[in-house]
Write a protein that holds these residues in place. Structure first.
Motif, PDB file in Angstrom:
ATOM      1  N   GLU A 277      26.684 -53.216  14.984  1.00 23.43           N
ATOM      2  CA  GLU A 277      28.012 -53.259  15.593  1.00 23.43           C
ATOM      3  C   GLU A 277      28.073 -52.476  16.890  1.00 23.43           C
ATOM      4  O   GLU A 277      28.780 -52.859  17.832  1.00 23.43           O
ATOM      5  CB  GLU A 277      29.046 -52.710  14.610  1.00 23.43           C
ATOM      6  CG  GLU A 277      29.298 -53.612  13.411  1.00 23.43           C
ATOM      7  CD  GLU A 277      29.779 -54.996  13.837  1.00 23.43           C
ATOM      8  OE1 GLU A 277      30.575 -55.086  14.788  1.00 23.43           O
ATOM      9  OE2 GLU A 277      29.329 -55.987  13.229  1.00 23.43           O
ATOM     10  N   SER A 278      27.332 -51.340  16.975  1.00 25.61           N
ATOM     11  CA  SER A 278      27.340 -50.546  18.206  1.00 25.61           C
ATOM     12  C   SER A 278      26.757 -51.331  19.373  1.00 25.61           C
ATOM     13  O   SER A 278      27.193 -51.177  20.516  1.00 25.61           O
ATOM     14  CB  SER A 278      26.549 -49.251  18.002  1.00 25.61           C
ATOM     15  OG  SER A 278      25.200 -49.522  17.665  1.00 25.61           O
ATOM     16  N   MET A 279      25.796 -52.204  19.106  1.00 26.29           N
ATOM     17  CA  MET A 279      25.243 -53.033  20.169  1.00 26.29           C
ATOM     18  C   MET A 279      26.203 -54.154  20.528  1.00 26.29           C
ATOM     19  O   MET A 279      26.362 -54.503  21.700  1.00 26.29           O
ATOM     20  CB  MET A 279      23.883 -53.601  19.739  1.00 26.29           C
ATOM     21  CG  MET A 279      22.803 -52.563  19.537  1.00 26.29           C
ATOM     22  SD  MET A 279      21.170 -53.297  19.284  1.00 26.29           S
ATOM     23  CE  MET A 279      20.824 -53.928  20.936  1.00 26.29           C
ATOM     24  N   ARG A 280      26.846 -54.716  19.536  1.00 23.80           N
ATOM     25  CA  ARG A 280      27.825 -55.779  19.790  1.00 23.80           C
ATOM     26  C   ARG A 280      28.979 -55.263  20.657  1.00 23.80           C
ATOM     27  O   ARG A 280      29.429 -55.938  21.585  1.00 23.80           O
ATOM     28  CB  ARG A 280      28.379 -56.311  18.481  1.00 23.80           C
ATOM     29  CG  ARG A 280      27.439 -57.225  17.716  1.00 23.80           C
ATOM     30  CD  ARG A 280      27.314 -58.558  18.389  1.00 23.80           C
ATOM     31  NE  ARG A 280      26.491 -59.506  17.627  1.00 23.80           N
ATOM     32  CZ  ARG A 280      25.992 -60.613  18.160  1.00 23.80           C
ATOM     33  NH1 ARG A 280      26.217 -60.896  19.437  1.00 23.80           N
ATOM     34  NH2 ARG A 280      25.277 -61.426  17.425  1.00 23.80           N
ATOM     35  N   SER A 281      29.452 -54.054  20.365  1.00 22.21           N
ATOM     36  CA  SER A 281      30.601 -53.527  21.094  1.00 22.21           C
ATOM     37  C   SER A 281      30.247 -53.092  22.513  1.00 22.21           C
ATOM     38  O   SER A 281      31.108 -53.085  23.393  1.00 22.21           O
ATOM     39  CB  SER A 281      31.201 -52.344  20.331  1.00 22.21           C
ATOM     40  OG  SER A 281      30.233 -51.309  20.177  1.00 22.21           O
ATOM     41  N   ASN A 282      28.990 -52.743  22.760  1.00 23.19           N
ATOM     42  CA  ASN A 282      28.590 -52.288  24.091  1.00 23.19           C
ATOM     43  C   ASN A 282      27.921 -53.374  24.927  1.00 23.19           C
ATOM     44  O   ASN A 282      27.937 -53.296  26.153  1.00 23.19           O
ATOM     45  CB  ASN A 282      27.627 -51.098  23.969  1.00 23.19           C
ATOM     46  CG  ASN A 282      28.313 -49.821  23.562  1.00 23.19           C
ATOM     47  OD1 ASN A 282      28.802 -49.079  24.394  1.00 23.19           O
ATOM     48  ND2 ASN A 282      28.342 -49.558  22.253  1.00 23.19           N
ATOM     49  N   LEU A 283      27.329 -54.359  24.266  1.00 20.65           N
ATOM     50  CA  LEU A 283      26.583 -55.391  24.997  1.00 20.65           C
ATOM     51  C   LEU A 283      27.010 -56.795  24.550  1.00 20.65           C
ATOM     52  O   LEU A 283      26.192 -57.708  24.490  1.00 20.65           O
ATOM     53  CB  LEU A 283      25.072 -55.217  24.756  1.00 20.65           C
ATOM     54  CG  LEU A 283      24.466 -53.860  25.122  1.00 20.65           C
ATOM     55  CD1 LEU A 283      23.030 -53.787  24.640  1.00 20.65           C
ATOM     56  CD2 LEU A 283      24.521 -53.626  26.628  1.00 20.65           C
ATOM     57  N   SER A 284      28.280 -56.960  24.272  1.00 15.71           N
ATOM     58  CA  SER A 284      28.753 -58.221  23.692  1.00 15.71           C
ATOM     59  C   SER A 284      28.438 -59.428  24.558  1.00 15.71           C
ATOM     60  O   SER A 284      28.113 -60.510  24.046  1.00 15.71           O
ATOM     61  CB  SER A 284      30.263 -58.128  23.452  1.00 15.71           C
ATOM     62  OG  SER A 284      30.939 -57.830  24.665  1.00 15.71           O
ATOM     63  N   SER A 285      28.518 -59.274  25.871  1.00 19.93           N
ATOM     64  CA  SER A 285      28.289 -60.409  26.761  1.00 19.93           C
ATOM     65  C   SER A 285      26.819 -60.736  26.940  1.00 19.93           C
ATOM     66  O   SER A 285      26.468 -61.801  27.451  1.00 19.93           O
ATOM     67  CB  SER A 285      28.925 -60.133  28.128  1.00 19.93           C
ATOM     68  OG  SER A 285      28.322 -58.998  28.731  1.00 19.93           O
ATOM     69  N   LEU A 286      25.933 -59.833  26.532  1.00 26.22           N
ATOM     70  CA  LEU A 286      24.500 -60.027  26.744  1.00 26.22           C
ATOM     71  C   LEU A 286      23.763 -60.486  25.497  1.00 26.22           C
ATOM     72  O   LEU A 286      22.648 -60.997  25.589  1.00 26.22           O
ATOM     73  CB  LEU A 286      23.871 -58.718  27.241  1.00 26.22           C
ATOM     74  CG  LEU A 286      24.421 -58.144  28.561  1.00 26.22           C
ATOM     75  CD1 LEU A 286      23.761 -56.815  28.868  1.00 26.22           C
ATOM     76  CD2 LEU A 286      24.207 -59.127  29.707  1.00 26.22           C
ATOM     77  N   LEU A 287      24.369 -60.299  24.334  1.00 25.77           N
ATOM     78  CA  LEU A 287      23.692 -60.644  23.090  1.00 25.77           C
ATOM     79  C   LEU A 287      24.084 -62.039  22.630  1.00 25.77           C
ATOM     80  O   LEU A 287      25.249 -62.433  22.724  1.00 25.77           O
ATOM     81  CB  LEU A 287      24.050 -59.631  21.997  1.00 25.77           C
ATOM     82  CG  LEU A 287      23.635 -58.183  22.249  1.00 25.77           C
ATOM     83  CD1 LEU A 287      24.108 -57.296  21.108  1.00 25.77           C
ATOM     84  CD2 LEU A 287      22.123 -58.071  22.421  1.00 25.77           C
ATOM     85  N   PRO A 288      23.127 -62.798  22.140  1.00 24.99           N
ATOM     86  CA  PRO A 288      23.450 -64.146  21.649  1.00 24.99           C
ATOM     87  C   PRO A 288      24.214 -64.085  20.329  1.00 24.99           C
ATOM     88  O   PRO A 288      24.118 -63.120  19.573  1.00 24.99           O
ATOM     89  CB  PRO A 288      22.066 -64.776  21.447  1.00 24.99           C
ATOM     90  CG  PRO A 288      21.159 -63.610  21.188  1.00 24.99           C
ATOM     91  CD  PRO A 288      21.689 -62.480  22.022  1.00 24.99           C
ATOM     92  N   GLU A 289      24.978 -65.105  20.061  1.00 19.23           N
ATOM     93  CA  GLU A 289      25.688 -65.244  18.786  1.00 19.23           C
ATOM     94  C   GLU A 289      24.835 -66.069  17.834  1.00 19.23           C
ATOM     95  O   GLU A 289      24.265 -67.092  18.218  1.00 19.23           O
ATOM     96  CB  GLU A 289      27.044 -65.909  19.001  1.00 19.23           C
ATOM     97  CG  GLU A 289      28.019 -65.104  19.831  1.00 19.23           C
ATOM     98  CD  GLU A 289      28.555 -63.900  19.077  1.00 19.23           C
ATOM     99  OE1 GLU A 289      28.434 -63.888  17.826  1.00 19.23           O
ATOM    100  OE2 GLU A 289      29.068 -62.984  19.722  1.00 19.23           O
TER     101      GLU A 289
END
Length: 294
Positions: free
Chosen positions: A32-44
């Motif tokens: 979740e910490s990566m999702r909240s900080n890098l949401s636009s860069l990580l694939p879904e």
């Protein structure tokens, strides 16, 4: 440690280990910490993709050593790592965070200076500490560690550090034509460790608690040398005198006028004559003896 510190520590581990471990060992998705900080860069990931990713590892392969921490602490190292032997804490965190997976330590060691040849005492110190921390994690914390691997067999090119550091069990003479190999002290240590399968309960391996005998003497030693800038006449031999202090422990407390090392002779400045003696209230008696050096 504050709640903020704990969150920052968790975030750091998420970005270093959780990036790969959480999808594989937990739920097929990033922390979740990566999702909240890098949401636009990580694939879904779709639910089918998450199910496909989850559980795709036979064990947790951990590399732990001199470049794991990226804190800015030491200007001489690119990653400025903190010299830490907290392997046990990391193993416990992995066990709690990822449902106690089987852990194989696939790479672990520290480094010594590139000028170090066969006497790599610092390397042995860290290697022993790391392996002891691993055993503690198994015995006391219930972490499922099933293997340990040292990095590395030979000295080599250490990326941004080049040949300025060494991490091998065998010394490589990079200047020789045939790149001669010589075993370091750490080879014998690791060999004996494997033969015994760890640290058997020998007297030298057991911790000791208690106090020293009554009357045991504790002390601190230091020395002072004053260099004279006076020009020494030619042909005038120096006659240094060294005062050696012998310490004895009596049944009483005494006041002591104490001067450490004195050099006397031509071309030398008399330390005693130019320095006021000082008194110390000590629990021991000192006797001085002068020795004329040849």
């Amino acid at each position: 440690m504050t709640d903020k510190n704990i969150k920052e520590c968790q975030k750091s581990l998420d970005f270093v280990l959780g990036w790969f471990a959480k999808p594989i060992f937990i739920d097929g998705d990033y922390p979740e910490s990566m999702r909240s900080n890098l949401s636009s860069l990580l694939p879904e990931f779709s639910e089918d993709e998450k199910k496909y990713i989850k559980g795709t590892a036979d064990f947790f392969a951990l590399s732990f050593g001199a470049t794991l921490s990226f804190q800015l602490l030491d200007s001489h190292m690119k990653f400025q790592q903190l010299e830490s032997i907290s392997l046990r804490q990391l193993l416990y965190w992995i066990s709690c965070e990822y449902n106690n997976p089987p852990v194989f330590i696939v790479e672990n060691s520290w480094f010594v200076s590139g000028s170090t040849k066969r006497d790599d005492a610092k390397y042995i110190y860290y290697l022993k500490k790391f392996i002891m921390e691993t055993l503690k994690a198994i015995r006391y914390d219930g972490v499922n560690v099933f293997g340990y691997t040292v990095w590395s067999l030979l000295d080599g090119f250490e990326w941004h550090r080049g040949y300025s550091i060494r991490r091998g069990l065998f010394y490589v003479d990079f200047q020789s034509h045939d790149k001669k190999l010589m075993p370091k002290s750490s080879v014998l240590f690791y060999q004996k460790l494997i033969e015994k399968n760890g640290f058997p309960p020998l007297p030298e391996n057991l911790p000791i608690e208690g106090v020293f005998p009554c009357g045991f003497a504790w002390g601190i030693v230091d020395n002072y040398i004053q260099v004279s800038l006076m020009v020494k006449p030619l042909g005038s031999p120096a006659k240094p005198v060294v005062k050696i202090i012998l310490i004895n422990w009596p049944d009483r407390v005494s006041w002591l006028t104490f001067i450490t090392t004195v050099f006397e002779g031509d071309g030398c400045k008399d330390f005693v004559a130019n320095t006021m003696p000082f008194s110390l209230h000590l629990d021991f008696l000192c006797v001085t003896k002068e020795i004329q050096l040849a």
